[in-house]
Design an enzyme around this catalytic site. Structure first.
Site, PDB file in Angstrom:
ATOM      1  N   CYS A   1     -16.719  28.687 -13.236  1.00 15.67           N
ATOM      2  CA  CYS A   1     -17.794  27.648 -13.780  1.00 15.67           C
ATOM      3  C   CYS A   1     -17.208  26.378 -13.377  1.00 15.67           C
ATOM      4  O   CYS A   1     -17.853  25.541 -13.168  1.00 15.67           O
ATOM      5  CB  CYS A   1     -17.918  27.822 -15.203  1.00 15.67           C
ATOM      6  SG  CYS A   1     -16.129  27.986 -16.175  1.00 15.67           S
TER       7      CYS A   1
ATOM      8  N   GLU B   1     -20.226  28.007 -23.688  1.00 14.67           N
ATOM      9  CA  GLU B   1     -19.762  27.509 -22.453  1.00 14.67           C
ATOM     10  C   GLU B   1     -20.434  28.016 -21.426  1.00 14.67           C
ATOM     11  O   GLU B   1     -20.453  29.279 -21.132  1.00 14.67           O
ATOM     12  CB  GLU B   1     -18.010  28.135 -22.176  1.00 14.67           C
ATOM     13  CG  GLU B   1     -17.314  27.648 -23.469  1.00 14.67           C
ATOM     14  CD  GLU B   1     -16.910  26.427 -23.400  1.00 14.67           C
ATOM     15  OE1 GLU B   1     -17.411  25.597 -22.418  1.00 14.67           O
ATOM     16  OE2 GLU B   1     -15.986  25.850 -24.147  1.00 14.67           O
TER      17      GLU B   1
HETATM   18  P1  NAP Z   1     -24.260  36.207 -18.150  1.00 17.31           P
HETATM   19  O1  NAP Z   1     -25.043  37.234 -17.234  1.00 17.31           O
HETATM   20  O2  NAP Z   1     -24.836  35.406 -18.860  1.00 17.31           O
HETATM   21  O3  NAP Z   1     -23.356  37.438 -18.810  1.00 17.31           O
HETATM   22  C1  NAP Z   1     -22.240  36.748 -19.730  1.00 17.31           C
HETATM   23  C2  NAP Z   1     -22.087  37.739 -20.994  1.00 17.31           C
HETATM   24  O4  NAP Z   1     -23.412  37.352 -21.524  1.00 17.31           O
HETATM   25  C3  NAP Z   1     -22.304  39.137 -20.553  1.00 17.31           C
HETATM   26  O5  NAP Z   1     -21.407  39.760 -21.487  1.00 17.31           O
HETATM   27  C4  NAP Z   1     -23.396  39.489 -20.799  1.00 17.31           C
HETATM   28  O6  NAP Z   1     -23.680  40.821 -21.162  1.00 17.31           O
HETATM   29  C5  NAP Z   1     -23.877  38.861 -21.962  1.00 17.31           C
HETATM   30  N1  NAP Z   1     -25.651  38.449 -22.044  1.00 17.31           N
HETATM   31  C6  NAP Z   1     -26.215  38.473 -21.076  1.00 17.31           C
HETATM   32  N2  NAP Z   1     -27.530  38.451 -21.310  1.00 17.31           N
HETATM   33  C7  NAP Z   1     -27.432  38.241 -22.932  1.00 17.31           C
HETATM   34  C8  NAP Z   1     -28.310  37.956 -23.686  1.00 17.31           C
HETATM   35  N3  NAP Z   1     -29.682  37.924 -23.717  1.00 17.31           N
HETATM   36  N4  NAP Z   1     -28.011  38.105 -25.147  1.00 17.31           N
HETATM   37  C9  NAP Z   1     -26.626  38.247 -25.377  1.00 17.31           C
HETATM   38  N5  NAP Z   1     -25.704  38.713 -24.459  1.00 17.31           N
HETATM   39  C10 NAP Z   1     -26.074  38.209 -23.009  1.00 17.31           C
HETATM   40  O7  NAP Z   1     -23.342  35.537 -17.221  1.00 17.31           O
HETATM   41  P2  NAP Z   1     -23.016  35.866 -15.702  1.00 17.31           P
HETATM   42  O8  NAP Z   1     -24.129  35.331 -14.744  1.00 17.31           O
HETATM   43  O9  NAP Z   1     -22.476  37.200 -15.397  1.00 17.31           O
HETATM   44  O10 NAP Z   1     -21.735  34.932 -15.539  1.00 17.31           O
HETATM   45  C11 NAP Z   1     -21.688  33.622 -14.626  1.00 17.31           C
HETATM   46  C12 NAP Z   1     -22.025  32.635 -15.513  1.00 17.31           C
HETATM   47  O11 NAP Z   1     -20.971  32.199 -16.653  1.00 17.31           O
HETATM   48  C13 NAP Z   1     -22.152  31.294 -14.799  1.00 17.31           C
HETATM   49  O12 NAP Z   1     -23.120  30.472 -14.765  1.00 17.31           O
HETATM   50  C14 NAP Z   1     -20.572  30.542 -15.016  1.00 17.31           C
HETATM   51  O13 NAP Z   1     -20.615  29.247 -14.571  1.00 17.31           O
HETATM   52  C15 NAP Z   1     -20.563  30.992 -16.387  1.00 17.31           C
HETATM   53  N6  NAP Z   1     -19.259  30.626 -17.056  1.00 17.31           N
HETATM   54  C16 NAP Z   1     -19.217  29.579 -17.637  1.00 17.31           C
HETATM   55  C17 NAP Z   1     -17.621  29.297 -18.015  1.00 17.31           C
HETATM   56  C18 NAP Z   1     -17.448  28.152 -18.899  1.00 17.31           C
HETATM   57  O14 NAP Z   1     -16.130  27.809 -19.690  1.00 17.31           O
HETATM   58  N7  NAP Z   1     -18.202  26.914 -19.095  1.00 17.31           N
HETATM   59  C19 NAP Z   1     -16.923  30.072 -17.790  1.00 17.31           C
HETATM   60  C20 NAP Z   1     -16.914  31.150 -16.973  1.00 17.31           C
HETATM   61  C21 NAP Z   1     -18.447  31.550 -16.504  1.00 17.31           C
HETATM   62  P3  NAP Z   1     -24.105  42.183 -19.965  1.00 17.31           P
HETATM   63  O15 NAP Z   1     -22.818  42.058 -18.884  1.00 17.31           O
HETATM   64  O16 NAP Z   1     -24.055  43.337 -20.547  1.00 17.31           O
HETATM   65  O17 NAP Z   1     -25.305  41.736 -19.190  1.00 17.31           O
END
Ligand code: NAP
Length: 463
Positions: A262, A228
């Protein structure tokens, strides 16, 4: 970034944690696997009883958990408490419906009897984001646990206290030990979990790079994933729309979680004949929004969750202007009332901002804005509206406003997204499947479809 709760409104460090060692991760996975071997045989009625108890714990402690989220990631307090209630709802929904969703499905063939049976897979890893710290986790955990799987949570590094509180809710509800465990680990430790053969599948909600990284690690090991990811949802307003309702909803839809959702409406695509009126009304409402301390119930927009998000958003707005958009309101942090408050001065606040007349081919129009910034586009008719809506790498949700049935049909059929809400804003609902297409990811959470993602769909033929 370490694992720490830092109040984004004040910059105060609330609590810091050490990441688990590699040995500690291995121990947790041992415990999870042992738990699964017992838990998979528990009756559905017991699981439903525990999940209803979890819903009760959430309801009983909603103020406490709401405040915890507000302090860790800046969500306005009313929305935080509502999020805890919604998390209780998804628990009750699956407690009530999982038995039906997972019942054997008879299928007439030339066998004496043939049917489909749904069985649990084992340990499922959930990598979750900070923006809805409780809701995102419960919408994974409720169906996964009802299906007889066990869960391992790697939550975002800035919400460790929420992550631990969720583990506590599951324990307090009476679930057997270790069916749901929080692992305080960094993103680069996720691969150790994925590499363990007892971990059978993974789900990630977050950014595209994180999703791509996890999916490739899982792909190499032939493990299923659900992703997601981001979104830049269109909000299409046609001439016939009920304009007052559309504008009021536009503001709510853009400002969910201070703009960090999102499924927030991010691109407002408005028919030429009503564009100026729409923009005027939107601007008026934007100016009236109250930005400030998210613990105050009257505050509508809190800080962004981290300084990095603030910096990125500010940069995107400046790029938008360079690429031809007009800045109608906002865009300047120095004007915020929080700047005059010594306690909130260092907070990561950003003003509600509108970029209008965004050129459709501007590179910035293809990006997701994760904060209270609206992009407004002018279109001639429904064909152009659909073209602009689809001219985007994402395909999560879409909201469209029209009173003309034929136009409504076109918008429902031709917008490329995981859902379309007509004359309403996009929202997640335990009863409805939720997920995206294109770069917003794949797979579905919630509803009947959500609980079928992490089960073995076993075909049985009896002669
Ligand atoms: P993010 O950096 O991707 O973080 C999300 C999760 O992934 C965190 O637990 C993060 O851990 C982990 N993570 C990051 N890099 C990783 C890797 N290489 N391997 C494994 N895990 C990893 O996301 P964000 O930028 O904080 O969150 C916002 C994004 O999420 C936006 O793009 C938003 O649209 C999307 N989102 C989507 C939905 C949906 O349902 N489609 C819902 C909510 C949010 P760390 O914190 O330790 O880096």
């Amino acid at each position: 970034m370490g694992i720490a709760s830092i109040n984004p409104a004040t910059g105060e460090t609330l609590k810091e944690f050490d990441a688990l060692t590699s040995d500690a991760i291995a121990l947790k996975l041992d415990q999870a696997e042992r738990a699964f071997q017992q838990y998979r045989h528990t009756p559905m009625a017991d699981r439903a009883r525990w999940l209803n108890a979890a819903a009760q714990v959430l309801s009983d402690r909603k103020e406490e958990f709401g405040k915890l989220m507000t302090l860790e990631m800046g969500k306005p307090i009313k929305a935080a408490i509502a999020e805890v209630e919604k998390s209780a709802w998804v628990c009750r929904f699956y407690a009530d419906n999982a038995a039906e969703f997972l019942a054997d499905v008879p299928i007439a063939t030339d066998a004496s009897r043939s049917f489909v049976r749904y069985q649990p897979l084992g340990i499922i890893l959930a990598v979750m984001p900070w923006n809805f710290p409780f809701w995102q986790v419960f919408r994974f955990a409720a169906p996964a646990l009802m299906a007889g799987n066990v869960g391992i949570l790697k939550h975002a590094s800035n919400v460790p206290q929420s992550a631990l509180a969720i583990e506590e809710v599951i324990r307090q509800a009476g679930f057997p030990d270790n069916v749901f465990q929080t692992l305080l680990i960094s993103a680069n430790q996720v691969e150790q979990v994925v590499a363990d053969e007892r971990v059978k599948a993974a789900t990630l909600t977050g950014s595209e790079p994180a999703g791509a990284s996890l999916a490739s690690q899982c792909g190499q090991r032939i493990k299923k994933t659900v992703l997601e990811l981001g979104g830049s949802d269109p909000f299409v307003v046609m001439e016939s729309a009920d304009l007052e309702t559309a504008v009021a909803t536009a503001v709510t839809a853009r400002m969910i979680n201070s703009g960090q959702s999102c499924i927030a409406a991010k691109r407002f695509i408005v028919q030429d004949s009503i564009y100026d009126t729409f923009l005027e009304k939107l601007t008026e409402r934007y100016r009236a929004l109250k930005v400030g301390d998210p613990l105050l119930p009257e505050v509508e927009i809190g800080p962004l969750a981290t300084p990095a998000i603030l910096e990125d958003l500010d940069h995107q707005v400046k790029l938008g202007v360079e690429q031809g958009a007009q800045l109608i309101v906002g865009g300047d942090r120095s004007q915020l009332p929080t700047q005059a408050d010594p306690r909130l001065k260092v907070g990561t606040f950003y003003p509600p901002t509108i970029l209008s007349e965004v050129p459709i081919d501007a590179p910035i129009a293809q990006e997701e804005f994760f904060g209270p910034v609206a992009m407004v586009f002018r279109v001639a008719d429904v064909d152009e509206a659909i073209r602009v809506a689809n001219h985007c790498p994402f395909g999560l949700g879409a909201s469209a406003w029209t009173q003309v049935p034929e136009e409504g049909d076109r918008l429902v059929n031709d917008i490329e997204s995981g859902c379309v809400f007509l004359n309403s804003m996009v929202k997640s609902d335990p009863r409805l499947p939720f997920g995206g297409i294109k770069r917003s990811g794949y797979g579905r959470e919630l509803g009947r479809e959500g609980i079928h993602e992490f089960v073995n769909i076993k075909t049985v033929w009896i002669q």
